[in-house]
Design a protein around this motif. Structure first.
Motif, PDB file in Angstrom:
ATOM      1  N   VAL A   1      89.801  35.567  49.735  1.00 21.34           N
ATOM      2  CA  VAL A   1      89.504  35.121  51.009  1.00 21.34           C
ATOM      3  C   VAL A   1      90.202  33.691  51.328  1.00 21.34           C
ATOM      4  O   VAL A   1      90.206  33.166  52.364  1.00 21.34           O
ATOM      5  CB  VAL A   1      88.137  34.921  51.210  1.00 21.34           C
ATOM      6  CG1 VAL A   1      87.327  36.109  51.395  1.00 21.34           C
ATOM      7  CG2 VAL A   1      87.440  33.960  50.202  1.00 21.34           C
ATOM      8  N   GLY A   2      90.698  33.001  50.177  1.00 20.38           N
ATOM      9  CA  GLY A   2      91.366  31.753  50.405  1.00 20.38           C
ATOM     10  C   GLY A   2      92.423  31.607  49.234  1.00 20.38           C
ATOM     11  O   GLY A   2      92.236  32.570  47.953  1.00 20.38           O
ATOM     12  N   ILE A   3      93.476  30.827  49.350  1.00 24.06           N
ATOM     13  CA  ILE A   3      94.321  30.254  48.420  1.00 24.06           C
ATOM     14  C   ILE A   3      94.193  28.706  48.183  1.00 24.06           C
ATOM     15  O   ILE A   3      94.484  28.135  49.547  1.00 24.06           O
ATOM     16  CB  ILE A   3      95.807  31.019  48.475  1.00 24.06           C
ATOM     17  CG1 ILE A   3      95.632  32.542  48.403  1.00 24.06           C
ATOM     18  CG2 ILE A   3      96.688  30.401  47.497  1.00 24.06           C
ATOM     19  CD1 ILE A   3      96.863  33.175  48.773  1.00 24.06           C
ATOM     20  N   LEU A   4      94.273  28.376  47.095  1.00 24.83           N
ATOM     21  CA  LEU A   4      94.383  26.764  46.725  1.00 24.83           C
ATOM     22  C   LEU A   4      95.504  26.214  46.785  1.00 24.83           C
ATOM     23  O   LEU A   4      96.367  26.811  46.343  1.00 24.83           O
ATOM     24  CB  LEU A   4      93.679  26.470  45.491  1.00 24.83           C
ATOM     25  CG  LEU A   4      91.929  26.808  45.630  1.00 24.83           C
ATOM     26  CD1 LEU A   4      91.317  26.511  44.353  1.00 24.83           C
ATOM     27  CD2 LEU A   4      91.108  26.108  46.730  1.00 24.83           C
ATOM     28  N   GLN A   5      95.514  24.821  47.272  1.00 24.84           N
ATOM     29  CA  GLN A   5      97.003  24.202  46.898  1.00 24.84           C
ATOM     30  C   GLN A   5      97.192  23.819  45.499  1.00 24.84           C
ATOM     31  O   GLN A   5      95.890  24.084  44.577  1.00 24.84           O
ATOM     32  CB  GLN A   5      96.723  22.885  47.732  1.00 24.84           C
ATOM     33  CG  GLN A   5      97.186  23.168  49.230  1.00 24.84           C
ATOM     34  CD  GLN A   5      96.820  21.745  50.105  1.00 24.84           C
ATOM     35  OE1 GLN A   5      96.796  20.718  49.482  1.00 24.84           O
ATOM     36  NE2 GLN A   5      96.629  21.738  51.469  1.00 24.84           N
ATOM     37  N   LYS A   6      98.411  23.612  44.896  1.00 25.50           N
ATOM     38  CA  LYS A   6      98.558  23.177  43.785  1.00 25.50           C
ATOM     39  C   LYS A   6      97.905  21.905  43.253  1.00 25.50           C
ATOM     40  O   LYS A   6      97.985  21.027  44.184  1.00 25.50           O
ATOM     41  CB  LYS A   6     100.161  23.417  43.449  1.00 25.50           C
ATOM     42  CG  LYS A   6     100.518  22.908  42.091  1.00 25.50           C
ATOM     43  CD  LYS A   6     101.258  23.985  41.660  1.00 25.50           C
ATOM     44  CE  LYS A   6     101.933  23.850  40.051  1.00 25.50           C
ATOM     45  NZ  LYS A   6     101.841  24.874  39.317  1.00 25.50           N
ATOM     46  N   THR A   7      97.060  22.074  41.999  1.00 23.27           N
ATOM     47  CA  THR A   7      96.276  20.731  41.755  1.00 23.27           C
ATOM     48  C   THR A   7      96.980  20.285  40.377  1.00 23.27           C
ATOM     49  O   THR A   7      96.432  19.108  39.766  1.00 23.27           O
ATOM     50  CB  THR A   7      95.053  21.026  41.481  1.00 23.27           C
ATOM     51  OG1 THR A   7      94.832  22.176  40.626  1.00 23.27           O
ATOM     52  CG2 THR A   7      94.479  21.664  42.897  1.00 23.27           C
ATOM     53  N   ASN A   8      97.973  20.965  39.806  1.00 28.28           N
ATOM     54  CA  ASN A   8      98.225  20.749  38.322  1.00 28.28           C
ATOM     55  C   ASN A   8      97.027  20.366  37.441  1.00 28.28           C
ATOM     56  O   ASN A   8      97.127  19.777  36.515  1.00 28.28           O
ATOM     57  CB  ASN A   8      99.186  19.397  38.392  1.00 28.28           C
ATOM     58  CG  ASN A   8     100.453  19.589  39.017  1.00 28.28           C
ATOM     59  OD1 ASN A   8     101.220  20.815  38.852  1.00 28.28           O
ATOM     60  ND2 ASN A   8     100.799  18.523  40.178  1.00 28.28           N
ATOM     61  N   SER A   9      96.159  21.309  37.631  1.00 32.66           N
ATOM     62  CA  SER A   9      94.792  21.146  36.713  1.00 32.66           C
ATOM     63  C   SER A   9      94.710  22.812  36.291  1.00 32.66           C
ATOM     64  O   SER A   9      95.347  23.699  36.683  1.00 32.66           O
ATOM     65  CB  SER A   9      93.584  20.924  37.149  1.00 32.66           C
ATOM     66  OG  SER A   9      93.416  21.330  38.468  1.00 32.66           O
ATOM     67  N   VAL A  10      93.607  22.907  35.564  1.00 32.53           N
ATOM     68  CA  VAL A  10      93.083  24.288  34.995  1.00 32.53           C
ATOM     69  C   VAL A  10      92.900  25.126  36.226  1.00 32.53           C
ATOM     70  O   VAL A  10      92.980  26.503  36.352  1.00 32.53           O
ATOM     71  CB  VAL A  10      92.012  24.179  34.152  1.00 32.53           C
ATOM     72  CG1 VAL A  10      90.880  23.510  34.973  1.00 32.53           C
ATOM     73  CG2 VAL A  10      91.812  25.474  33.698  1.00 32.53           C
ATOM     74  N   VAL A  11      92.514  24.545  37.379  1.00 31.98           N
ATOM     75  CA  VAL A  11      92.240  25.500  38.634  1.00 31.98           C
ATOM     76  C   VAL A  11      93.235  26.341  39.295  1.00 31.98           C
ATOM     77  O   VAL A  11      93.205  27.378  39.745  1.00 31.98           O
ATOM     78  CB  VAL A  11      91.833  24.465  39.740  1.00 31.98           C
ATOM     79  CG1 VAL A  11      91.557  25.155  41.068  1.00 31.98           C
ATOM     80  CG2 VAL A  11      90.611  23.711  39.222  1.00 31.98           C
ATOM     81  N   ASP A  12      94.504  25.884  38.982  1.00 31.37           N
ATOM     82  CA  ASP A  12      95.701  26.573  39.346  1.00 31.37           C
ATOM     83  C   ASP A  12      95.888  27.893  38.944  1.00 31.37           C
ATOM     84  O   ASP A  12      96.426  28.856  39.354  1.00 31.37           O
ATOM     85  CB  ASP A  12      97.056  26.088  39.212  1.00 31.37           C
ATOM     86  CG  ASP A  12      97.166  24.403  39.852  1.00 31.37           C
ATOM     87  OD1 ASP A  12      96.426  24.504  40.655  1.00 31.37           O
ATOM     88  OD2 ASP A  12      97.982  23.825  39.443  1.00 31.37           O
ATOM     89  N   ARG A  13      95.385  28.087  37.513  1.00 25.30           N
ATOM     90  CA  ARG A  13      95.311  29.437  36.905  1.00 25.30           C
ATOM     91  C   ARG A  13      94.099  30.020  36.800  1.00 25.30           C
ATOM     92  O   ARG A  13      93.830  30.957  35.979  1.00 25.30           O
ATOM     93  CB  ARG A  13      95.652  29.081  35.487  1.00 25.30           C
ATOM     94  CG  ARG A  13      96.863  28.341  35.461  1.00 25.30           C
ATOM     95  CD  ARG A  13      97.728  28.048  34.194  1.00 25.30           C
ATOM     96  NE  ARG A  13      99.002  27.843  34.316  1.00 25.30           N
ATOM     97  CZ  ARG A  13      99.760  28.797  34.250  1.00 25.30           C
ATOM     98  NH1 ARG A  13      99.522  30.184  33.983  1.00 25.30           N
ATOM     99  NH2 ARG A  13     101.253  28.620  34.388  1.00 25.30           N
ATOM    100  N   LEU A  14      93.117  29.896  37.711  1.00 29.74           N
ATOM    101  CA  LEU A  14      91.924  30.514  37.704  1.00 29.74           C
ATOM    102  C   LEU A  14      91.615  31.279  39.147  1.00 29.74           C
ATOM    103  O   LEU A  14      92.081  30.840  40.133  1.00 29.74           O
ATOM    104  CB  LEU A  14      90.757  29.570  37.830  1.00 29.74           C
ATOM    105  CG  LEU A  14      90.617  28.776  36.438  1.00 29.74           C
ATOM    106  CD1 LEU A  14      89.413  27.947  36.423  1.00 29.74           C
ATOM    107  CD2 LEU A  14      90.083  30.011  35.153  1.00 29.74           C
TER     108      LEU A  14
END
Lengths: 209, 424
Positions: free
Chosen positions: B177-190
């Motif tokens: 339902v959504g795609i996140l912007q790049k954060t350069n943190s662990v969130v990018d790969r979850l």
């Protein structure tokens, strides 16, 4: 052009050497001969400022080089004195052209080419020293000695390694270059072949030790 | 001219030069690679740690719990009971508590069941689509979206466990339902979803509506900070919690004061079946251990640098004998003794510069290969940028070049020109 006055030199741990007074004008040549070990090369190095006299004066033109500071002496030698050695010394990693221009006071590539042309080595400028014959190397050495338009050209046994034909050529080139550069030429040698080529000569006495 | 002579002399004997440069290259390369990895690893670990004061999970290795719950690098230590977890989450000093439930993955990327607080903690913004709200809705980290090609509206199936060959939960497809912007943190790969999705996927009666209802009830509890005064579904929720079926994997906790954190691990470890870990402490321990290994490697590299210095010295010094005539010649055409000194120091410096540049390049080639491995093993990427400490390495390398050249340079300066030129 060159005048020496009562110059003396002493090697560490041996006696004092007294050298005869010399006097030579521009465009003239002087031969200094004598047996091996009589101090010929020492005298040449004193004239070149590579060694210091213990006493006495060495005048080149109106400059008393025997009293110059070491820094000024190195500069003076680079600008005004050209030296040809018995062996041809080169910086082996540089081409002949760069070797001609190796002096910190040599800037002019065109002059290097002109001189090389005169000495008939213009075709060798981009070769490395080891690729040249002994005769060619000696010509290149002469070219380097006159690159800065010296007042004084000094030659230390320039012909001892050469055959008769090359010997005559080299001595003629040295005389020509002295005239072309308006310089005085002093040759130190024990090569009797040169006495027929140069009128003025001085014989050094053997050392009495 | 001096520069030209120095350069020509170095290239004139390529084998000597190759010896010096290759020793410097390996010394610089190893140290540079270590600096790069260590710095970026620490930076990454610090950044991902955010302000998580305490991690609570199943008993096991504390480091494993931190690596799995905070960095998503390791398998979980196990699951904990939701009702036990809630007692800690509702503690009076707790500022924020984020529940995590995980165990599945999609193409190697972990599917993390959590709340919207998790995304807020990492300041992640939506690039497209919307946040998850219903079960089986998922939002993707930037790297996940890029590498899997999934888009908003795509449907995918989770795989049980962390490996790609695991059992596929084909009854429960997720919808992006959504795609996140790049954060350069662990969130990018979850891949993030709500906790209910994870329960749903693992419940035996997945198609049963009552399960979804009960799950909704529990979710309400999370989002409304345990307000028990609402009437609807209250019984149902109690039923679910007491049913003992609901488990989560870990909780990330932030406390109101740092002081209140200190006693928590002891209390939780003694009184519950769970363990609590201070992640900052574990990570410091980890870096201390890595540091011991890195120090050993640095000492080896330092030894190589020392040998490199010695080889520069040896090459310059042994060449000095061959070159004494040309150095004497340089004096006779007007160079000063200080010029000869400068010439040899310059040669040392050129060798050092060649060694540094090639070593720097080697370390970046090294990073490229480390990345290829780390990407698949740890979901980690290092970048090639200059890192702090490399300027000291540059200084060290140049010092090696200069110091090794000092003695040969001194000898060149002091030589007796006249007697060398009188030799026949």
């Amino acid at each position: 052009m060159v005048q020496t006055n009562n110059i003396k030199y002493r090697y560490p741990g041996s006696g004092m050497i007294n050298f005869p007074d010399l006097e030579i004008k521009a465009r003239q040549a002087l031969l200094i001969s004598g047996e091996s070990g009589c101090g010929k090369t020492t005298l040449l190095h004193l004239l070149a400022g590579l060694r210091r006299t213990v006493s006495g004066r060495v005048l080149v033109g109106s400059d008393e080089i025997s009293s110059l500071s070491p820094a000024k002496l190195d500069r003076y030698r680079g600008q005004n004195i050209g030296i040809v050695y018995q062996q041809s010394y080169f910086i082996e990693s540089l081409t002949i052209l760069d070797n001609l221009l190796v002096s910190p006071y040599a800037r002019d590539k065109n002059r290097a080419r002109q001189i090389a042309d005169r000495l008939n080595i213009e075709g060798l400028l981009h070769r490395y020293p080891k690729k040249l014959s002994v005769g060619q190397q000696q010509r290149a050495t002469i070219a380097r000695a006159v690159i800065n338009g010296p007042k004084l050209i000094l030659a230390d046994e320039p012909t001892s390694a050469l055959d008769n034909k090359n010997c005559t050529q080299v001595i003629e080139l040295l005389l020509e270059e002295a005239v072309a550069n308006d310089a005085a030429l002093i040759i130190v040698t024990h090569d009797d072949r040169l006495k027929s080529e140069v009128k003025n000569w001085v014989e050094l006495e053997p050392l009495d030790n | 001219m001096l520069g030209k002579i120095a350069w020509k002399n170095i290239t004139f004997k390529p084998l000597n030069t190759a010896l010096c440069v290759s020793l410097l290259l390996f010394g610089v390369g190893i140290i540079s690679l270590l600096l790069l990895i260590q710095h970026q690893l620490e930076q990454k670990f610090q950044r991902d740690l955010k302000n998580i004061d305490l991690v609570v999970g199943a008993k096991g290795s504390p480091l494993q719990l931190v690596l799995s719950a905070v960095y998503h690098l390791d398998a979980p230590t196990g699951n904990i009971k939701l009702d036990e977890a809630r007692q800690i989450m509702d503690g009076p000093m707790v500022e924020e508590a984020i529940p995590l439930a995980y165990g599945d993955s999609y193409r190697g990327y972990r599917i993390l069941g959590t709340t919207h607080d998790y995304i807020k903690k990492y300041d992640a913004q939506l690039a497209s689509g919307a946040m998850f709200s219903d079960p089986m809705e998922a939002i993707l980290g930037a790297d996940v979206a890029e590498n899997t090609g999934l888009e908003v509206g795509s449907v995918f199936l989770g795989t049980h466990g962390e490996v790609q060959e695991g059992h596929v939960h084909d009854n429960h497809p997720y919808t992006v339902v959504g795609i996140l912007q790049k954060t350069n943190s662990v969130v990018d790969r979850l891949i993030q979803t709500n906790i209910e999705s994870v329960w749903l996927v693992h419940s035996d009666h997945g198609h049963d509506h009552s399960a979804i209802d009960s799950i909704h009830a529990v979710e309400l509890d999370f989002n409304h900070d345990h307000e028990h005064d609402h009437d609807h579904d209250h019984d149902h929720a109690e039923h679910v919690i007491t049913a003992d079926s609901m488990e989560i994997t870990a909780i990330l906790l932030q406390y109101k004061t740092k002081m209140s954190v200190l006693n928590m691990p002891r209390i939780i470890n003694d009184q519950t079946k769970m363990q609590a870990v201070l992640p900052a402490l574990e990570i410091n321990r980890l870096f201390y251990m890595l540091g011991v290994g890195a120090t050993t490697l640095k000492m080896i590299a330092g030894g190589i640098m020392f040998m490199a210095g010695f080889s520069v010295f040896f090459v310059l010094y042994s060449r000095l004998k061959e070159r004494k005539y040309e150095l004497a010649l340089m004096r006779s055409v007007g160079y000063r003794p200080s010029h000869l000194f400068g010439l040899l120091v310059l040669e040392g410096l050129i060798l050092a510069a060649l060694g540094y540049v090639s070593g720097w390049l080697l370390s970046r080639v090294g990073i490229y290969f480390v990345n290829r491995q780390a990407e698949s093993d740890f979901n980690m990427q290092f970048d090639f940028a200059w890192v702090p400490g490399e300027e000291w390495l540059l200084l060290l390398t140049f010092s090696v070049g200069v110091v090794s050249a000092l003695l040969p340079a001194w000898q060149a300066m002091r030589m007796d020109v006249s007697s060398i030129l009188s030799e026949s």
